[in-house]
Every structure is written in C-alpha cells, then in structure tokens.
Enzyme design. Structure first.
Site, PDB file in Angstrom:
ATOM      1  N   TYR A  21      -9.946   1.319   0.647  1.00 57.40           N
ATOM      2  CA  TYR A  21     -10.523  -0.019   0.553  1.00 57.40           C
ATOM      3  C   TYR A  21     -12.007   0.088   0.204  1.00 57.40           C
ATOM      4  O   TYR A  21     -12.718   0.922   0.751  1.00 57.40           O
ATOM      5  CB  TYR A  21     -10.369  -0.760   1.886  1.00 57.40           C
ATOM      6  CG  TYR A  21      -8.948  -1.149   2.185  1.00 57.40           C
ATOM      7  CD1 TYR A  21      -8.149  -1.721   1.195  1.00 57.40           C
ATOM      8  CD2 TYR A  21      -8.396  -0.949   3.439  1.00 57.40           C
ATOM      9  CE1 TYR A  21      -6.842  -2.075   1.465  1.00 57.40           C
ATOM     10  CE2 TYR A  21      -7.093  -1.310   3.719  1.00 57.40           C
ATOM     11  CZ  TYR A  21      -6.315  -1.870   2.722  1.00 57.40           C
ATOM     12  OH  TYR A  21      -5.024  -2.228   2.994  1.00 57.40           O
ATOM     13  N   HIS A 171     -10.064 -11.807   6.851  1.00 56.72           N
ATOM     14  CA  HIS A 171      -9.812 -10.387   6.615  1.00 56.72           C
ATOM     15  C   HIS A 171      -9.639  -9.576   7.893  1.00 56.72           C
ATOM     16  O   HIS A 171      -9.523  -8.351   7.846  1.00 56.72           O
ATOM     17  CB  HIS A 171     -10.924  -9.811   5.726  1.00 56.72           C
ATOM     18  CG  HIS A 171     -10.861 -10.322   4.319  1.00 56.72           C
ATOM     19  ND1 HIS A 171     -11.468 -11.509   3.938  1.00 56.72           N
ATOM     20  CD2 HIS A 171     -10.220  -9.862   3.223  1.00 56.72           C
ATOM     21  CE1 HIS A 171     -11.214 -11.729   2.663  1.00 56.72           C
ATOM     22  NE2 HIS A 171     -10.463 -10.761   2.201  1.00 56.72           N
ATOM     23  N   ARG A 201     -11.565  -8.568  -9.509  1.00 57.21           N
ATOM     24  CA  ARG A 201     -11.081  -7.329  -8.920  1.00 57.21           C
ATOM     25  C   ARG A 201      -9.565  -7.318  -8.984  1.00 57.21           C
ATOM     26  O   ARG A 201      -8.948  -8.355  -9.235  1.00 57.21           O
ATOM     27  CB  ARG A 201     -11.554  -7.160  -7.480  1.00 57.21           C
ATOM     28  CG  ARG A 201     -10.979  -8.180  -6.518  1.00 57.21           C
ATOM     29  CD  ARG A 201     -11.507  -7.956  -5.107  1.00 57.21           C
ATOM     30  NE  ARG A 201     -10.974  -6.738  -4.502  1.00 57.21           N
ATOM     31  CZ  ARG A 201      -9.900  -6.703  -3.717  1.00 57.21           C
ATOM     32  NH1 ARG A 201      -9.240  -7.793  -3.429  1.00 57.21           N
ATOM     33  NH2 ARG A 201      -9.485  -5.564  -3.198  1.00 57.21           N
ATOM     34  N   ASN A 203      -6.124  -6.166  -6.814  1.00 63.88           N
ATOM     35  CA  ASN A 203      -5.561  -5.689  -5.571  1.00 63.88           C
ATOM     36  C   ASN A 203      -4.118  -5.294  -5.848  1.00 63.88           C
ATOM     37  O   ASN A 203      -3.454  -5.919  -6.672  1.00 63.88           O
ATOM     38  CB  ASN A 203      -5.618  -6.778  -4.502  1.00 63.88           C
ATOM     39  CG  ASN A 203      -5.305  -6.220  -3.130  1.00 63.88           C
ATOM     40  OD1 ASN A 203      -5.916  -5.244  -2.706  1.00 63.88           O
ATOM     41  ND2 ASN A 203      -4.341  -6.807  -2.455  1.00 63.88           N
ATOM     42  N   GLU A 243      -2.530  -8.101  -8.075  1.00 63.49           N
ATOM     43  CA  GLU A 243      -3.183  -9.410  -8.143  1.00 63.49           C
ATOM     44  C   GLU A 243      -4.501  -9.240  -8.886  1.00 63.49           C
ATOM     45  O   GLU A 243      -5.347  -8.442  -8.478  1.00 63.49           O
ATOM     46  CB  GLU A 243      -3.496  -9.921  -6.737  1.00 63.49           C
ATOM     47  CG  GLU A 243      -2.275 -10.224  -5.909  1.00 63.49           C
ATOM     48  CD  GLU A 243      -2.634 -10.749  -4.522  1.00 63.49           C
ATOM     49  OE1 GLU A 243      -3.821 -10.689  -4.139  1.00 63.49           O
ATOM     50  OE2 GLU A 243      -1.721 -11.233  -3.835  1.00 63.49           O
ATOM     51  N   TYR A 294      -0.368  -1.315   6.634  1.00 59.39           N
ATOM     52  CA  TYR A 294      -0.824  -2.678   6.363  1.00 59.39           C
ATOM     53  C   TYR A 294      -0.158  -3.252   5.122  1.00 59.39           C
ATOM     54  O   TYR A 294       0.235  -4.418   5.093  1.00 59.39           O
ATOM     55  CB  TYR A 294      -2.355  -2.734   6.211  1.00 59.39           C
ATOM     56  CG  TYR A 294      -2.805  -4.108   5.802  1.00 59.39           C
ATOM     57  CD1 TYR A 294      -2.767  -5.162   6.712  1.00 59.39           C
ATOM     58  CD2 TYR A 294      -3.178  -4.378   4.489  1.00 59.39           C
ATOM     59  CE1 TYR A 294      -3.116  -6.440   6.325  1.00 59.39           C
ATOM     60  CE2 TYR A 294      -3.539  -5.656   4.097  1.00 59.39           C
ATOM     61  CZ  TYR A 294      -3.504  -6.680   5.023  1.00 59.39           C
ATOM     62  OH  TYR A 294      -3.822  -7.945   4.635  1.00 59.39           O
ATOM     63  N   LYS A 295       0.004  -2.446   4.093  1.00 57.00           N
ATOM     64  CA  LYS A 295       0.620  -2.936   2.870  1.00 57.00           C
ATOM     65  C   LYS A 295       2.142  -3.047   2.991  1.00 57.00           C
ATOM     66  O   LYS A 295       2.807  -3.518   2.068  1.00 57.00           O
ATOM     67  CB  LYS A 295       0.268  -2.009   1.689  1.00 57.00           C
ATOM     68  CG  LYS A 295      -1.182  -2.141   1.220  1.00 57.00           C
ATOM     69  CD  LYS A 295      -1.425  -1.285  -0.006  1.00 57.00           C
ATOM     70  CE  LYS A 295      -2.880  -1.272  -0.461  1.00 57.00           C
ATOM     71  NZ  LYS A 295      -3.311  -2.507  -1.142  1.00 57.00           N
TER      72      LYS A 295
HETATM   73  C1  HEM Z   1     -13.442 -15.224  -1.421  1.00 56.60           C
HETATM   74  C2  HEM Z   1     -12.233 -15.152  -1.605  1.00 56.60           C
HETATM   75  C3  HEM Z   1     -11.235 -14.300  -0.857  1.00 56.60           C
HETATM   76  C4  HEM Z   1     -10.192 -14.763  -0.133  1.00 56.60           C
HETATM   77  C5  HEM Z   1      -9.822 -16.225   0.107  1.00 56.60           C
HETATM   78  C6  HEM Z   1      -9.468 -13.614   0.362  1.00 56.60           C
HETATM   79  C7  HEM Z   1      -8.323 -13.689   1.127  1.00 56.60           C
HETATM   80  C8  HEM Z   1      -7.584 -12.603   1.562  1.00 56.60           C
HETATM   81  C9  HEM Z   1      -6.380 -12.692   2.347  1.00 56.60           C
HETATM   82  C10 HEM Z   1      -5.750 -13.998   2.833  1.00 56.60           C
HETATM   83  C11 HEM Z   1      -5.940 -11.445   2.573  1.00 56.60           C
HETATM   84  C12 HEM Z   1      -4.700 -11.073   3.394  1.00 56.60           C
HETATM   85  C13 HEM Z   1      -5.075 -10.949   4.845  1.00 56.60           C
HETATM   86  C14 HEM Z   1      -3.873 -10.941   5.792  1.00 56.60           C
HETATM   87  O1  HEM Z   1      -3.182  -9.910   5.893  1.00 56.60           O
HETATM   88  O2  HEM Z   1      -3.632 -11.972   6.432  1.00 56.60           O
HETATM   89  C15 HEM Z   1      -6.859 -10.536   1.925  1.00 56.60           C
HETATM   90  C16 HEM Z   1      -6.734  -9.178   1.885  1.00 56.60           C
HETATM   91  C17 HEM Z   1      -7.663  -8.337   1.315  1.00 56.60           C
HETATM   92  N1  HEM Z   1      -8.867  -8.709   0.749  1.00 56.60           N
HETATM   93 FE1  HEM Z   1      -9.523 -10.576   0.414  1.00 56.60          FE
HETATM   94  N2  HEM Z   1     -10.095 -12.475  -0.050  1.00 56.60           N
HETATM   95  C18 HEM Z   1     -11.180 -12.843  -0.805  1.00 56.60           C
HETATM   96  C19 HEM Z   1     -12.077 -12.003  -1.417  1.00 56.60           C
HETATM   97  C20 HEM Z   1     -12.017 -10.628  -1.340  1.00 56.60           C
HETATM   98  C21 HEM Z   1     -12.963  -9.758  -2.002  1.00 56.60           C
HETATM   99  C22 HEM Z   1     -14.135 -10.185  -2.876  1.00 56.60           C
HETATM  100  C23 HEM Z   1     -12.595  -8.507  -1.693  1.00 56.60           C
HETATM  101  C24 HEM Z   1     -13.352  -7.319  -2.211  1.00 56.60           C
HETATM  102  C25 HEM Z   1     -13.127  -6.096  -1.985  1.00 56.60           C
HETATM  103  C26 HEM Z   1     -11.406  -8.574  -0.835  1.00 56.60           C
HETATM  104  C27 HEM Z   1     -10.709  -7.505  -0.325  1.00 56.60           C
HETATM  105  C28 HEM Z   1      -9.486  -7.577   0.311  1.00 56.60           C
HETATM  106  C29 HEM Z   1      -8.675  -6.397   0.630  1.00 56.60           C
HETATM  107  C30 HEM Z   1      -8.998  -4.942   0.321  1.00 56.60           C
HETATM  108  C31 HEM Z   1      -7.518  -6.878   1.252  1.00 56.60           C
HETATM  109  C32 HEM Z   1      -6.323  -6.044   1.721  1.00 56.60           C
HETATM  110  C33 HEM Z   1      -5.308  -6.053   0.620  1.00 56.60           C
HETATM  111  C34 HEM Z   1      -4.205  -5.016   0.680  1.00 56.60           C
HETATM  112  O3  HEM Z   1      -4.338  -3.956   1.291  1.00 56.60           O
HETATM  113  O4  HEM Z   1      -3.176  -5.252   0.020  1.00 56.60           O
HETATM  114  N3  HEM Z   1     -11.101  -9.889  -0.634  1.00 56.60           N
HETATM  115  N4  HEM Z   1      -7.854 -11.273   1.316  1.00 56.60           N
END
Ligand code: HEM
Ligand SMILES: [Zn+2]
Lengths: 318, 151
Positions: A21, A171, A201, A203, A243, A294-295
C-alpha cells in the site's frame, strides 16, 4: 455475459515485482473524469437496473450536497461532450441546458440549478449516463466527508454505511494504513488537490466470479464462489479487478469528485500476456498475509498460484 | 477498555469514580501523590452522589484535570454533567468498565442491532444473518459495521 475487457484497453496496474500500500496517485495526462468503453451499453443497463431495484444500496446523499451535485453534473457533461462529441452533446443557453446522449438516444432539457427540472437528484441523474461510480467528498473542518455518492460496482464496501464518514474512518478497515501514517499522508495530499490538476490511481484485487456489483450487501451470495476455485478452473473463474480512480477538485464548492471505473479481466486473458503472467505471479507469491486477507484472496490464493505456475511452465515448453 | 493516562502539568487532579473504578485510576493516583501535586478523590457510590457532582464540578477552578471511572452506563451521564459544567475534552478522561451496549449496522439489510460490548458475533434481528461485529465505526449512524460472519 462476460465483463472482460480487451487486453489492449485493460488498465494493467503493476510495476516492479512487489506490491505494498502506498499513495500511488499520479497527475492525469488526459484530464477527463470519465471514460466510455465498448461495454458502455451493457454496463448502463446493469447500473440502471441496480439503481431501480436497490436504491438505498446504490445511491445516498445528504441534503446539503445539492450545489456540489450540480457542479458534478456540469463537469461530467462537459467532459462527455468534449471527449466524445459523436456520442454526447451539450448545448447551454444561459441556464437552459440540453444534454443529448446519442448512444442511449436520450435527450434531456433542464434548467441548470433547478432540481425540479430533472427526473432524479442531479448526482443520481448524471450517474445514469456514465460507467463510473461517482463519489462526492465535501471538505470542512480540515477533513473530507463522504456526503453523497452513487455506487453500483463496489469492491465489497457499503455506501449506506459510509455515508457522512470522514476520510480516515472510511479507510479504517485497511490493515496497516493508520499504523504507517498512510491515512494521514493521503488525506493531506487530497486537501491540497487543486482544481484543474486532477490525479488518478489504480487499485486492484482478485475476485472469484465476474460480477461488477460486488457490494458488501450481497457478499453472502457472491463471496461463496471463493470456495469453488481450483487450479483447473482458476483461469476462467478468477478475475483481476482493477479500479481506475480519478480525483477532481470542484472549484465552487471546494469538494472533491472521486470517480471509480471498474474493469475485470479473467486470469486466462491476463496470462495470455507472458510479461504480465510472470510479473503477476511474482507479486502474488510475495504478497504479505495482511494484504491477501484484506483483499479476500487468502481462501484461493494457492489455487491461483498453482494455475499461474502451470501457465508459466507451459509457456516455457512452447 | 481505555486506560487512564497521567497528564502532567495540571494545577489540581480530581479523581471521581465508584470503588470499582478507583482501581482503574490507581496507577495515576499513585503517580500524582509521588510527584506531590494537589489532588482530591471523590467516591461516587450511588446516583444521588453523581447528581451532586454537577455543583461540585462547577466550583472547580481553571487548571483542574478530571478523571472519571465508572460503569459504562453511569459514565455517559457523568460525561454530560462534566461537559455542562464547562470541562473540555482536553481537561478530562473518562474510563468506562463493565457492560456496554453497542449498535451494530447489518451489512446486508442495514438494520440496526444492539449488542453487549463483549459479543463478537450476533444474529441480525431483522434479516437473521450471522454478523461478525467489527470496530469499523460510523459517527453518522452511531454504530459499528457487522460483516458476514460465515460464507
Ligand atoms: C477521496 C476519495 C476516496 C474514497 C471515497 C475512498 C474510499 C475507499 C473505500 C470505501 C475503501 C474500502 C474500505 C473498506 O474496506 O471498507 C477504500 C480502500 C482503499 N483506499 Fe480509498 N478512497 C479514496 C481515496 C483514496 C486515495 C487517494 C488513496 C491513495 C492511495 C486510497 C487508497 C486506498 C487503498 C490502498 C485501499 C485498500 C484497497 C485494497 O486493498 O483493495 N484511497 N477506499
Ligand atoms: Zn440484517
């Protein structure tokens, strides 16, 4: 129906031979918040069905978001018309606007800023014309809040639960995010996001099956497929889910539009590119347990690795 | 459970709680005694006493730091009393113990369930799904998320 992108268009997410991450956002080259792909028609049908039958799961908004919603309508319509002039057009005569979606053969005349001239709330309305999920984050008190959103294709999270939530709390479920101070660094980065300089970005995750609508609300149904993955069926059954996420500052409300375009590709297709196959095998083999857990890959990670290994070996023979 | 933490440099330290709760403040009280700071201990063992607390707190001078250790149910009321008496987050620590009711948001039907703080799995009272109680908390819903417990 197969939600499997073509190899050429697939937003392949990996660099190097390990994955951790990090804030992997980069400035956008072509600053458009949406993209129309060959799956447009099918995905719009699916999205509209979901919005009709599961409104509370797919759409949420707080009352103070209307101005921001209009700002999103404008941004998305401008981008559609500018980038795809053969498919969309937008005429503005003062506040009288005409939006023409030529793919769906729909014309909408409305008064900008007047909700009564639209069939839905502005954000819900415009979301029915794009493949992306649209999340509106509002900024106040030095923080970002998820105050409205349309979400049909979530990667196992709930919009209804996350409504009104702050960035760091959203997060909270991600292992190591807080401990490593990533949540704070990303929040500070987002607070500095400027209008006119959008970032994006990618994901990624793996999933058993090829549903776009992997909502948390239906996890008890689609999650079961994880138990059916074998070395033999992994190529067809397991999909890599990417995504493409874009971040746009909205200058008037100072909010942020976060768009999510979800792409699926079967492992079989991924493996047909020898470089991708090798790289993905290395990354998955090395992925630490907190990330695989987590994934949601842990249950079938070994089966996938065995499948990829077999593909690698058969490649060598050829 | 939250632990009481010593905060240095206060004019006076005020410890309130039931006998049971005083045990949770023991380490901090010892430290305050050792360092020779002014302090006061108020044992609250019935509701009557906790009602009188309001006047007592209002009489405290600026610079007083308050520790309260009570069962979760009583703690909520005293937290409110302290807030009304003008004490801020930076001047107080509230330590709860014992049973507490939590609200659990069902990931499938969005129904709200109540559960005791030590329960890790519950059945959703609206859709019957087995939920695993998480620590993912929403201020908006004042509830934690219940995830699918078994696939
Ligand atoms: C501002 C808008 C953003 C929203 C609304 C958002 C929302 C979310 C949500 C809802 C999750 C899933 C959490 C869960 O398990 O309940 C998530 C995961 C994650 N977000 Fe964000 N996020 C945003 C921006 C970002 C940005 C800018 C990063 C930059 C690195 C980021 C990094 C991540 C990562 C690394 C995960 C885990 C994903 C995975 O392992 O599959 N997010 N985010
Ligand atoms: Zn339920």
């Amino acid at each position: 129906m197969k939600w499997t992108d073509n190899l050429e268009n697939f937003p392949y997410p990996f660099k190097g031979s390990t994955y951790r991450y990090s804030n992997n956002s980069v400035p956008m080259k072509k600053p458009f918040c949406i993209e129309v792909t060959p799956d447009y028609l099918e995905e719009m049908k699916l999205k509209r069905d979901l919005l009709t039958h599961h409104p509370e799961r797919c759409y949420q908004s707080l009352p103070h978001t209307l101005t921001g919603q209009w700002e999103i309508v404008e941004l998305v319509m401008d981008h559609l018309a500018e980038q795809y002039p053969n498919q969309f057009s937008l005429e503005k005569k003062g506040r009288q606007w005409r939006f023409h979606n030529k793919i769906l053969e729909e014309k909408h005349d409305f008064t900008f800023g007047d909700e009564t001239t639209l069939p839905d709330e502005p954000l819900a309305f415009i979301s029915k014309h794009v493949q992306e999920d649209l999340i509106f984050m509002m900024q106040r008190d030095g923080d970002l809040f998820l105050d409205a959103g349309q979400l049909c294709f979530p990667a196992n999270w709930s919009l209804a639960f996350n409504l009104g939530m702050k960035f760091k709390s959203i997060h909270h479920p991600i292992p190591g995010f807080k401990e490593e101070g990533l949540d704070d660094r990303i929040l500070q980065f987002l607070m500095r996001l400027e209008a006119g300089n959008p970032w994006e970005r990618k994901n990624w995750s793996l999933m058993a099956g090829d549903r776009l609508d992997t909502s948390l609300e239906t996890f008890d149904q689609w999650g079961k497929l994880r138990k059916q993955v074998t070395k033999k069926n992994a190529g067809e059954l397991v999909h890599i889910r990417v995504e493409v996420q874009k971040l746009f500052r909205l200058p008037r409300t100072n909010g942020i539009l976060f768009t999510i375009h979800t792409h699926l590709l079967s492992l079989e297709k991924l493996a047909s590119n020898p470089e991708w196959l090798k790289q993905f095998y290395e990354i998955l083999s090395e992925l630490p347990p907190h990330i695989t857990d987590y994934k949601g890959i842990s249950l079938y990670k070994n089966e996938v690795l065995e499948y990829l290994c077999e593909q690698l070996e058969s490649g060598k023979v050829l | 459970m939250r632990k009481a933490i010593f905060v240095s440099g206060k004019r006076k330290y005020l410890f309130c709680g039931a006998q049971e709760g005083m045990k949770l403040l023991f380490a901090v009280i010892e430290r305050v005694k050792e360092e020779g700071h002014p302090y006061e201990i108020v044992v609250i063992d019935d509701i009557q006493e906790s009602l009188q607390l309001s006047d007592f707190l209002k009489k405290q001078k600026m610079g007083t730091y308050l520790y309260v250790a009570l069962s979760h149910t009583e703690l909520k009321r005293v937290e409110k009393t302290a807030e009304e008496a003008g004490l801020t987050e930076e001047e107080t620590q509230f330590i709860g113990y014992g049973e507490e009711l939590k609200r659990i948001f069902c990931c499938r039907c969005h129904g709200i369930n109540e559960a005791k703080n030590f329960e890790e799995e519950i059945l959703c009272n609206q859709c019957g799904l087995e939920l695993s109680v998480s620590d993912h908390y929403s201020v908006y819903h004042n509830a934690v998320l219940g995830y699918v417990a078994k696939l």
